[in-house]
Design an enzyme around this catalytic site. Sequence first.
Site, mmCIF file in Angstrom:
data_model
loop_
_atom_site.group_PDB
_atom_site.id
_atom_site.type_symbol
_atom_site.label_atom_id
_atom_site.label_comp_id
_atom_site.label_asym_id
_atom_site.label_seq_id
_atom_site.Cartn_x
_atom_site.Cartn_y
_atom_site.Cartn_z
ATOM 1 C CB SER A 64 60.352 -24.116 14.632
ATOM 2 O OG SER A 64 61.014 -24.906 15.565
ATOM 3 C CG ASP A 93 63.539 -19.353 20.061
ATOM 4 O OD1 ASP A 93 63.219 -20.252 20.857
ATOM 5 O OD2 ASP A 93 63.477 -19.493 18.829
ATOM 6 C CG HIS A 153 60.325 -21.253 19.116
ATOM 7 N ND1 HIS A 153 61.522 -21.198 18.460
ATOM 8 C CD2 HIS A 153 59.620 -22.242 18.532
ATOM 9 C CE1 HIS A 153 61.552 -22.122 17.524
ATOM 10 N NE2 HIS A 153 60.416 -22.771 17.540
#
Length: 820
Positions: free
Chosen positions: A672, A763, A795
Amino acid sequence: MACILSPSHSIISHYSSLRRCCSLPRSFSFLRLFSKPPRAILISSPISTMGSSDTLSEKDMPLGLDAATVEEYSSQSKLLLEFTKMPTVDKAWVFKSDNANTSNAMFLVSQTNLLANKRRKSILSTHISSSGDQTVNFQWSPFPIEITGVSTVVPSPSGLKLLVVRNGESESPTKLEIWNQCQVEKEINVPQSVHGSIYTDAWFEGISWNKEETQIAYVAEEPPLPKPSFTDSGFSKKGSNEKDSNSWKGQGDWEEEWGETYFKKRQPTLFVLDISSGEIRAVEGISRTLSIGQVVWAPHSPNGSTTYLVFVGWSSENGFQKTPRKLGIKYCYNRPCSLYAIPSPFQNESKNEDISTVTELSSHGLSSAFFPLFSPDGKYLVFLSAKSAVDSGAHGATCSLHKIEWPSDGVLKPELTIHDVVPVVMCPNEESFPGLYCSGFIPNPWLSDGSTIVVSSVWRSRDAILSINILSGEVSQVSPDSDYSWDLLSLDGDNIIAVSSCTIDPPKVKYGHCTKAKQGQSSRWTWIEVSNPLLTCSDKIKSCLSDRNINILKIPVSGPFDGLSNGAKNPYEAIFASCKESASHPTILVLHGGPHSVFTSSYYKSYAFLSSLGFNILMVNYRGSLGFGEEALQSLPGNIGSQDVNDVLAALDYVIEKGLIDAKKVAVVGGSHGGFLTTHLIGQAPDRFVAAVARNPVCNLSLMVGTTDIPDWVYFESCGKEGKNYFSESPSVEHLSLFYQKSPISHLSKVKTPVLFLLGAQDLRVPISNGLQYVRALRERGGEVKIIVFPEDVHGIDRPQSDFEGFLNIGVWFKKHFNK
């Protein structure tokens, strides 16, 4: 980003991933909890061949592998399995017995089931006895009892009853079971027409027994709204039956969901179960613009007046200019929320009371209030606030603790005074309390004085256990001051059951006694290790990690200091888990997501595995991380892609200059926002990394802003506090240009490093398009890229099989490139 690959705080926080008997407390009988084990799922992937010693022909070679790497996959997978098998403790409860020196405890334990692609959950109980000389004895039940098909278990306050929730799949009903000491007392099937699944996710979750243990309040998905019906003649005014083969249900109006991990979750709603009658009532009178969570029962008033339910409400009107937009809420503390009270629907109707009146409790400028908790005497309602996050726009920030004096007559007045208990710490002195970073409370966190709560909180690069006196506001660190992290599990009277670990040392159960202070002296906590079958670690893992060391390094901030707050000038930290003679070993630089998250020194299975392969692990808590005060955190927004990148490179230079690592043997991994930094680093410092891995990375902010469930994050992190004023669903050309300039894709032409991408196809936070665009652009320029897509993952890419295959590929990828 607001979530990601931030370290799991299950052992500490939303505490949740460490969530990963026969003799149970009060002689619970759990035999009927167990149903047929889930059917094994055979998977076709590299791991299905790893146990075979047969030589594979070229045509039988698994996709993405070649003959040179098959043996590496085989050996690493066997080692990773050793780490994967280790159980974790999700929750614990302690119940006092009639004997003052004995109690019973129940532990909820998880273990990975790779073939079923699930977490296997079990319950293990123990009898705790203590004596006056501070010795304690744990007598464990001989075996754990597996609980299959159970979404959650919630003991009653006395420990005499147990709620078992089995959420139905698809259109099947939810099942509620009430167990007493030896059998099922009540079993209730709740059809979809009453409500959907009960929320058990530690955010909207709210399951609360009343004091008399006769009713249970909880949060569940509202029943499906009516949809239009059609036949071969067109629209049907009368609707249709689900079993009517001559018609079909239309879709109707689209309803927004709450983003990442909340697929098909639209409207968390409040319900109450009356155990005796089995009747379930929805709590009427709450606007559908509010999503409900974290409900608790208010204390009874002496005159027997209205019994209230206190809950947290989040408005769905939190989009740009308060438009009806459910921005992603998972890991997002910057969503405005407030505490509300409403009478229980099972009030005595003969009193002719209005049982649908909602009272807001925590307005008056406090834009955030969650995790309500009543003091044992019922005098105070205590709660956490993330006002700093809401007001600034940061998805995570320093918390504060507050209290409300609950009216003794049970009559709620229009205004209740809110008192600060623990304020936001802006700029802590070195080694002093850095502020409250707490994501919830255990079921009963109160010491016997009735005014002191015990919580887990981040303390710079460690997890620490704190005691907080809600009357004086005094905060004390209960856990030892060391490089290890400590997480609170439960209280046994005034004693504490906790878990202690570090990055390369698996968790151990600890029991803490407090020696009362003499006048003029501080109380002292003594900790002993509890021999237990909960957290077993194989001899192979012990051997692999036996010569590893851990140090928390302080990294000085280099100038210029113009415009920096005092807090932003303070040193930040890096956790260095090193091999013996570390400079001769390659190093993996590990970067957390958020960016307002943190790596603590807690044990991480995946990074312990990488350490066992012979890598040093360097985890950098760059400025903007949690745990270092609010000024340091707020220094990053508006400066992503520069300040955070420079902090990481400065930390890397620091360990190189100290002679701790070899500058020519460094790789980098992050997810991320950590993937954002990973792809920035290989673009801005293209000659410094041997290999890289990016998990669901943010690569192009100008693409992400129109596809993510949290577009406000893009504005805030790119523009700083002014981003809240700029946020729009239709970005301007100027903002799109700024987003691109701050993105890793703007440095793509300089990338030389081989990169492995791990992407979750489901995601919603950083949609797969972000990583795929970057991958295709790299391939277009002839870069070395490997990509693995997990079709069912969101995610975190944390489904057991995906987690296993992902980190196995990370280990093999790094070994391959360091051995070139």
